[in-house]
Design an enzyme around this catalytic site. Structure first.
Site, mmCIF file in Angstrom:
data_model
loop_
_atom_site.group_PDB
_atom_site.id
_atom_site.type_symbol
_atom_site.label_atom_id
_atom_site.label_comp_id
_atom_site.label_asym_id
_atom_site.label_seq_id
_atom_site.Cartn_x
_atom_site.Cartn_y
_atom_site.Cartn_z
ATOM 1 N N GLY A 265 0.832 -1.197 0.000
ATOM 2 C CA GLY A 265 0.000 0.000 0.000
ATOM 3 C C GLY A 265 0.864 1.244 0.000
ATOM 4 O O GLY A 265 2.049 1.185 0.343
ATOM 5 N N GLN B 265 3.098 9.980 1.526
ATOM 6 C CA GLN B 265 4.421 9.350 1.552
ATOM 7 C C GLN B 265 5.288 9.749 0.367
ATOM 8 O O GLN B 265 6.507 9.573 0.397
ATOM 9 C CB GLN B 265 4.278 7.816 1.546
ATOM 10 C CG GLN B 265 3.681 7.245 2.813
ATOM 11 C CD GLN B 265 3.572 5.729 2.694
ATOM 12 O OE1 GLN B 265 2.574 5.215 2.222
ATOM 13 N NE2 GLN B 265 4.599 5.020 3.113
ATOM 14 N N CYS C 117 6.525 -0.629 6.784
ATOM 15 C CA CYS C 117 6.079 0.549 6.047
ATOM 16 C C CYS C 117 7.235 1.053 5.191
ATOM 17 O O CYS C 117 8.375 1.094 5.656
ATOM 18 C CB CYS C 117 5.666 1.634 7.042
ATOM 19 S SG CYS C 117 5.170 3.181 6.273
ATOM 20 N N LEU C 118 6.938 1.444 3.954
ATOM 21 C CA LEU C 118 7.991 1.945 3.065
ATOM 22 C C LEU C 118 8.626 3.224 3.618
ATOM 23 O O LEU C 118 9.757 3.545 3.290
ATOM 24 C CB LEU C 118 7.423 2.211 1.659
ATOM 25 C CG LEU C 118 6.940 0.978 0.882
ATOM 26 C CD1 LEU C 118 6.244 1.401 -0.411
ATOM 27 C CD2 LEU C 118 8.092 0.029 0.587
ATOM 28 N N HIS D 81 -3.650 0.920 8.204
ATOM 29 C CA HIS D 81 -2.285 1.450 8.083
ATOM 30 C C HIS D 81 -2.252 2.645 7.123
ATOM 31 O O HIS D 81 -1.692 3.701 7.441
ATOM 32 C CB HIS D 81 -1.354 0.328 7.597
ATOM 33 C CG HIS D 81 0.065 0.747 7.402
ATOM 34 N ND1 HIS D 81 1.100 0.268 8.180
ATOM 35 C CD2 HIS D 81 0.636 1.607 6.511
ATOM 36 C CE1 HIS D 81 2.232 0.822 7.772
ATOM 37 N NE2 HIS D 81 1.980 1.635 6.757
ATOM 38 N N GLU D 82 -2.881 2.491 5.951
ATOM 39 C CA GLU D 82 -2.830 3.558 4.940
ATOM 40 C C GLU D 82 -3.665 4.769 5.353
ATOM 41 O O GLU D 82 -3.265 5.916 5.128
ATOM 42 C CB GLU D 82 -3.277 3.035 3.569
ATOM 43 C CG GLU D 82 -2.406 1.910 2.992
ATOM 44 C CD GLU D 82 -0.912 2.189 3.017
ATOM 45 O OE1 GLU D 82 -0.504 3.355 2.874
ATOM 46 O OE2 GLU D 82 -0.144 1.226 3.207
ATOM 47 N N HIS E 35 -1.841 6.972 7.689
ATOM 48 C CA HIS E 35 -0.911 7.893 7.016
ATOM 49 C C HIS E 35 -1.589 9.221 6.696
ATOM 50 O O HIS E 35 -0.972 10.281 6.782
ATOM 51 C CB HIS E 35 -0.420 7.290 5.690
ATOM 52 C CG HIS E 35 0.777 6.402 5.825
ATOM 53 N ND1 HIS E 35 1.971 6.824 6.353
ATOM 54 C CD2 HIS E 35 0.970 5.104 5.474
ATOM 55 C CE1 HIS E 35 2.847 5.825 6.329
ATOM 56 N NE2 HIS E 35 2.260 4.769 5.797
HETATM 57 NI NI NI Z 1 3.082 2.850 5.505
#
Ligand code: NI
Length: 168
Positions: free
Chosen positions: A46, A51, A94-95, A136-137, A140
């Protein structure tokens, strides 16, 4: 298609609140295309617009099994309407938080509303892995990172590790 630069902790931009998208125009579609390329190249499940430097309420994800082909999902202005139960999300990552995996408490199921990339209203009743990815997304979009949920000690150790790397 350009690979977008993924912002990483402790970049303060990741803490910015995001703005709702009012017009799903060409700019939005281009953002989706670039984000999708970036997510698949980075092997993420995701990605939220914040981000990659856009303070907009937009997430993309793909929870299909890696051997089953791509199934890109786009959610614009998503909101969690209901959440139920508790599960442990094991080894969440997470990226934007490189080299950290941790178990995080999440709701077991969520009801999410938003819009798809054509502007059609969407309602997703999710549980398990999909519910975790959505939480999670959507976090963000509210400036929340999964490491906000881990113990203060673990977070402090990670912070030190990252600061050391940045100095090198
Ligand atoms: Ni993330």
């Amino acid at each position: 298609m350009p690979m977008l630069n993924i912002l990483t902790y402790p970049d303060n931009f990741l803490r910015q609140p995001t703005k709702p998208i009012e017009d799903i125009d060409g700019t939005t579609q281009k953002m989706i295309e670039d984000m999708s390329y970036t997510m698949y190249e980075s092997k993420g499940a995701g990605l939220a617009a914040i981000q990659v430097g856009f303070d907009k309420s937009l997430i993309i994800y793909d929870v299909s099994p890696s051997e089953g082909g791509k199934s890109l999902q786009v959610l614009i202005n998503p909101r969690i309407i209901e959440s139920h139960g508790r599960i442990i999300s094991e080894n969440e990552g997470c990226l934007s938080v490189p080299d950290l995996r941790a178990d995080v408490k999440r709701a077991e199921s969520v009801l999410v509303e938003g819009f798809d990339r054509e502007g059609k209203p969407m309602r997703i009743d999710a549980e398990g892995h999909l519910a975790i990815v959505l939480q999670h997304e959507i976090d963000h979009l509210n400036g929340i990172l999964f490491l906000d949920y881990i113990s203060a000690l673990k977070r402090e150790l990670y912070k030190r590790r990252i600061k050391k790397q940045l100095r090198q």
